[in-house]
Design a protein around this motif. Structure first.
Motif, short mmCIF file in Angstrom:
data_model
loop_
_atom_site.label_atom_id
_atom_site.label_comp_id
_atom_site.label_asym_id
_atom_site.label_seq_id
_atom_site.Cartn_x
_atom_site.Cartn_y
_atom_site.Cartn_z
N LEU A 83 47.68 -1.78 63.96
CA LEU A 83 48.00 -1.80 62.54
C LEU A 83 48.58 -3.12 62.05
N PHE A 84 48.66 -4.11 62.93
CA PHE A 84 49.20 -5.40 62.52
C PHE A 84 48.22 -6.50 62.88
N VAL A 85 48.30 -7.58 62.14
CA VAL A 85 47.46 -8.74 62.41
C VAL A 85 48.29 -9.99 62.15
N ALA A 86 48.09 -11.00 62.96
CA ALA A 86 48.78 -12.27 62.77
C ALA A 86 47.86 -13.18 61.95
N VAL A 87 48.37 -13.72 60.86
CA VAL A 87 47.59 -14.57 59.97
C VAL A 87 48.33 -15.89 59.82
N ASP A 88 47.57 -16.99 59.93
CA ASP A 88 48.17 -18.32 59.75
C ASP A 88 48.32 -18.54 58.25
N GLN A 89 49.55 -18.48 57.78
CA GLN A 89 49.86 -18.60 56.36
C GLN A 89 50.34 -20.03 56.08
N PRO A 90 49.56 -20.81 55.32
CA PRO A 90 49.98 -22.19 55.03
C PRO A 90 51.40 -22.23 54.46
N SER A 91 52.13 -23.20 54.88
CA SER A 91 53.52 -23.47 54.49
C SER A 91 54.52 -22.47 55.07
N VAL A 92 54.04 -21.45 55.80
CA VAL A 92 54.93 -20.48 56.42
C VAL A 92 54.75 -20.47 57.93
N GLY A 93 53.50 -20.58 58.36
CA GLY A 93 53.18 -20.46 59.77
C GLY A 93 52.53 -19.12 60.03
N ILE A 94 52.61 -18.65 61.25
CA ILE A 94 52.01 -17.37 61.60
C ILE A 94 52.85 -16.24 61.00
N ALA A 95 52.21 -15.40 60.22
CA ALA A 95 52.87 -14.26 59.59
C ALA A 95 52.21 -12.98 60.08
N GLU A 96 53.03 -12.06 60.55
CA GLU A 96 52.50 -10.76 60.97
C GLU A 96 52.50 -9.84 59.76
N MET A 97 51.36 -9.23 59.52
CA MET A 97 51.25 -8.35 58.36
C MET A 97 50.47 -7.10 58.73
N MET A 98 50.56 -6.12 57.86
CA MET A 98 49.83 -4.87 58.07
C MET A 98 48.34 -5.15 58.01
N ASN A 99 47.62 -4.60 58.96
CA ASN A 99 46.17 -4.68 58.96
C ASN A 99 45.63 -3.58 58.05
N VAL A 100 44.38 -3.64 57.73
CA VAL A 100 43.74 -2.56 57.00
C VAL A 100 43.81 -1.33 57.91
N PRO A 101 44.29 -0.18 57.42
CA PRO A 101 44.54 0.96 58.30
C PRO A 101 43.29 1.73 58.72
N PHE A 102 42.12 1.22 58.40
CA PHE A 102 40.88 1.87 58.83
C PHE A 102 39.88 0.77 59.14
N ARG A 103 38.88 1.09 59.91
CA ARG A 103 37.87 0.11 60.31
C ARG A 103 36.57 0.43 59.60
N THR A 104 35.96 -0.58 59.03
CA THR A 104 34.70 -0.38 58.31
C THR A 104 33.65 -1.34 58.83
N ARG A 105 32.42 -1.02 58.53
CA ARG A 105 31.29 -1.89 58.83
C ARG A 105 30.43 -1.94 57.59
N GLY A 106 29.82 -3.07 57.37
CA GLY A 106 28.92 -3.22 56.23
C GLY A 106 27.61 -2.51 56.48
N ALA A 107 26.74 -2.50 55.48
CA ALA A 107 25.44 -1.85 55.60
C ALA A 107 24.62 -2.46 56.74
N ASP A 108 24.88 -3.74 57.04
CA ASP A 108 24.15 -4.41 58.12
C ASP A 108 24.77 -4.14 59.49
N GLY A 109 25.85 -3.34 59.53
CA GLY A 109 26.49 -3.01 60.79
C GLY A 109 27.55 -4.00 61.22
N ALA A 110 27.70 -5.08 60.46
CA ALA A 110 28.69 -6.11 60.83
C ALA A 110 30.10 -5.61 60.53
#
Length: 149
Positions: A83-110
């Motif tokens: 449920l968490f993801v590390a994102v490189d946030q400019p001017s802050v550095g690595i920020a841990e934030m909530m991930n999207v709570p569900f997993r999806t795929r596009g129509a192409d399966g990606a």
């Protein structure tokens, strides 16, 4: 549903709630939500959140403690579920934030694209205004009037 309601009543050790005709059906619980909420609040106040979480699990009843933000980030279950993801946030550095709570795929399966850093103030102003139909001249006027960043 009604089966879960019976499990909640068992967890609360409340024969009175289970026998109350007003609460016997989902519709009844909705129609009498105010007295139901009062009765539930009175029962819930008798134990700690940890005690209720354990009790609800024992009775297969739907209910868990609401965690504070700090508790969520410390939760082994939330970590295990990704449920968490590390994102490189400019001017802050690595920020841990909530991930999207569900997993999806596009129509192409990606897989859905990963989360990106939050934009800085005004970073996408021009693009958003162009998409809304504003011309470069109009955007310039908005900037000059300090109506946008």
């Amino acid at each position: 549903n009604d089966k879960e309601w019976q499990n909640v009543c068992a967890a609360l050790e409340s024969d009175g709630l289970a026998a109350d005709a007003r609460f016997a059906t989902q519709r009844g619980r909705q129609e009498h939500s105010s007295p139901l909420h009062s009765a539930l609040a009175e029962s819930i106040a008798t134990r700690t959140a940890a005690q209720w979480s354990e009790r609800f699990l024992e009775c297969d009843a739907p209910g868990m403690a609401v965690l504070t933000p700090g508790q969520v980030f410390d939760s082994p279950q939330a970590r295990q579920n990704g449920l968490f993801v590390a994102v490189d946030q400019p001017s802050v550095g690595i920020a841990e934030m909530m991930n999207v709570p569900f997993r999806t795929r596009g129509a192409d399966g990606a897989a859905a694209p990963p989360l990106r850093a939050a934009p800085g103030f005004g970073e996408h102003t021009d693009a958003v205004l162009r998409e809304a139909g504003y011309s470069a001249g109009e955007i310039g006027k908005l900037r000059a009037a300090k109506a946008v960043l």
